[in-house]
Design a protein around this motif. Structure first.
Motif, mmCIF file in Angstrom:
data_model
loop_
_atom_site.group_PDB
_atom_site.id
_atom_site.type_symbol
_atom_site.label_atom_id
_atom_site.label_comp_id
_atom_site.label_asym_id
_atom_site.label_seq_id
_atom_site.Cartn_x
_atom_site.Cartn_y
_atom_site.Cartn_z
ATOM 1 N N ASN A 1 41.832 48.149 32.454
ATOM 2 C CA ASN A 1 42.799 48.321 33.548
ATOM 3 C C ASN A 1 42.345 47.678 34.860
ATOM 4 N N TYR A 2 41.050 47.464 35.008
ATOM 5 C CA TYR A 2 40.567 46.868 36.260
ATOM 6 C C TYR A 2 41.100 45.448 36.455
ATOM 7 N N GLN A 3 41.503 44.806 35.361
ATOM 8 C CA GLN A 3 42.062 43.464 35.491
ATOM 9 C C GLN A 3 43.319 43.487 36.373
ATOM 10 N N GLN A 4 44.087 44.577 36.334
ATOM 11 C CA GLN A 4 45.299 44.705 37.151
ATOM 12 C C GLN A 4 44.976 44.805 38.642
ATOM 13 N N LEU A 5 43.748 45.201 38.964
ATOM 14 C CA LEU A 5 43.359 45.405 40.356
ATOM 15 C C LEU A 5 42.683 44.189 40.977
ATOM 16 N N MET A 6 42.285 43.250 40.136
ATOM 17 C CA MET A 6 41.516 42.094 40.606
ATOM 18 C C MET A 6 42.355 41.172 41.488
ATOM 19 N N PRO A 7 41.679 40.444 42.380
ATOM 20 C CA PRO A 7 42.377 39.465 43.232
ATOM 21 C C PRO A 7 43.018 38.353 42.397
ATOM 22 N N GLU A 8 43.945 37.647 43.006
ATOM 23 C CA GLU A 8 44.641 36.557 42.318
ATOM 24 C C GLU A 8 43.700 35.428 41.900
ATOM 25 N N ASN A 9 42.577 35.258 42.626
ATOM 26 C CA ASN A 9 41.672 34.143 42.315
ATOM 27 C C ASN A 9 40.645 34.505 41.233
ATOM 28 N N THR A 10 40.950 35.507 40.404
ATOM 29 C CA THR A 10 40.057 35.869 39.300
ATOM 30 C C THR A 10 40.169 34.812 38.215
ATOM 31 N N GLU A 11 39.032 34.227 37.853
ATOM 32 C CA GLU A 11 39.023 33.177 36.831
ATOM 33 C C GLU A 11 38.599 33.707 35.466
ATOM 34 N N LYS A 12 37.890 34.852 35.461
ATOM 35 C CA LYS A 12 37.411 35.395 34.185
ATOM 36 C C LYS A 12 37.441 36.914 34.259
ATOM 37 N N PHE A 13 37.863 37.539 33.157
ATOM 38 C CA PHE A 13 37.809 38.992 33.041
ATOM 39 C C PHE A 13 37.699 39.332 31.569
ATOM 40 N N GLU A 14 36.577 39.954 31.181
ATOM 41 C CA GLU A 14 36.354 40.322 29.784
ATOM 42 C C GLU A 14 35.724 41.703 29.711
ATOM 43 N N PRO B 1 32.685 38.859 52.228
ATOM 44 C CA PRO B 1 33.453 38.706 50.983
ATOM 45 C C PRO B 1 33.595 40.022 50.205
ATOM 46 N N LEU B 2 32.575 40.869 50.250
ATOM 47 C CA LEU B 2 32.671 42.156 49.558
ATOM 48 C C LEU B 2 33.703 43.061 50.218
ATOM 49 N N THR B 3 33.743 43.065 51.531
ATOM 50 C CA THR B 3 34.729 43.876 52.250
ATOM 51 C C THR B 3 36.137 43.408 51.896
ATOM 52 N N LYS B 4 36.333 42.102 51.845
ATOM 53 C CA LYS B 4 37.639 41.551 51.479
ATOM 54 C C LYS B 4 37.996 41.934 50.040
ATOM 55 N N PHE B 5 37.016 41.886 49.141
ATOM 56 C CA PHE B 5 37.222 42.254 47.743
ATOM 57 C C PHE B 5 37.627 43.727 47.630
ATOM 58 N N ILE B 6 36.919 44.610 48.323
ATOM 59 C CA ILE B 6 37.221 46.047 48.307
ATOM 60 C C ILE B 6 38.627 46.281 48.867
ATOM 61 N N ASP B 7 38.969 45.575 49.942
ATOM 62 C CA ASP B 7 40.307 45.709 50.533
ATOM 63 C C ASP B 7 41.395 45.291 49.536
ATOM 64 N N THR B 8 41.157 44.208 48.804
ATOM 65 C CA THR B 8 42.123 43.735 47.807
ATOM 66 C C THR B 8 42.279 44.753 46.683
ATOM 67 N N LEU B 9 41.160 45.271 46.184
ATOM 68 C CA LEU B 9 41.232 46.297 45.138
ATOM 69 C C LEU B 9 42.039 47.501 45.630
ATOM 70 N N THR B 10 41.759 47.924 46.859
ATOM 71 C CA THR B 10 42.438 49.087 47.433
ATOM 72 C C THR B 10 43.937 48.831 47.555
ATOM 73 N N GLU B 11 44.317 47.647 48.038
ATOM 74 C CA GLU B 11 45.736 47.302 48.146
ATOM 75 C C GLU B 11 46.411 47.349 46.786
ATOM 76 N N ASN B 12 45.718 46.861 45.760
ATOM 77 C CA ASN B 12 46.303 46.843 44.412
ATOM 78 C C ASN B 12 46.364 48.242 43.795
ATOM 79 N N ILE B 13 45.424 49.105 44.159
ATOM 80 C CA ILE B 13 45.490 50.501 43.695
ATOM 81 C C ILE B 13 46.737 51.175 44.285
ATOM 82 N N ALA B 14 47.035 50.886 45.532
ATOM 83 C CA ALA B 14 48.214 51.485 46.186
ATOM 84 C C ALA B 14 49.507 51.099 45.485
ATOM 85 N N LYS B 15 49.511 49.968 44.757
ATOM 86 C CA LYS B 15 50.716 49.499 44.063
ATOM 87 C C LYS B 15 50.885 50.131 42.686
ATOM 88 N N LEU B 16 49.912 50.916 42.250
ATOM 89 C CA LEU B 16 49.999 51.512 40.896
ATOM 90 C C LEU B 16 51.232 52.371 40.729
#
Length: 129
Positions: free
Chosen positions: A26-39, A114-129
């Motif tokens: 499910n974490y793949q749904q939370l990843m930023p748009e620029n994710t190139e790999k998820f396994e 970059p980590l702060t931006k990543f955490i912010d993106t994850l948080t924004e995507n969690i809010a869309k669940l």
């Protein structure tokens, strides 16, 4: 180094959100748009963002309906990413992400933005669940 994401309200029961976080695919749904790999591989997953090294996260700890903690698979850069879940109604909860890493000052300075931006993106995507 500690980074706390914003607290977001999710219109789902705390147990649903907890179940979501314990299923690593499910974490793949939370990843930023620029994710190139998820396994997903058992109790861990690896992801890669464009221009960044790949990172493997392992399910480290979970407390039923209130917390799921992921950690780095490598001891070279030890860190955890905790998802704290707080029920506020039968079908609503608050979620906040907390990153804690043990980095030297130079590394911390390089990765904080970059980590702060990543955490912010994850948080924004969690809010869309």
């Amino acid at each position: 180094m500690n980074i706390e994401g914003n607290t977001v309200t999710v219109n789902k029961a705390a147990n649903e959100v907890f179940d979501f976080f314990t299923k690593l695919e499910n974490y793949q749904q939370l990843m930023p748009e620029n994710t190139e790999k998820f396994e997903v591989d058992g109790e861990s997953f690896i992801f890669g963002l464009k221009g960044m090294p790949e990172i493997r996260l392992v399910l480290k700890d979970k407390t039923e309906f209130t917390n799921v903690t992921l950690g780095a698979a490598s001891s070279k850069l030890p860190f955890t990413l905790a998802s704290d879940i707080k029920e506020i109604a039968a079908d609503q909860c608050e979620v906040s992400l907390k990153f804690a890493g043990d980095f030297n000052p130079m590394m911390a300075m390089m990765v904080k933005k970059p980590l702060t931006k990543f955490i912010d993106t994850l948080t924004e995507n969690i809010a869309k669940l």
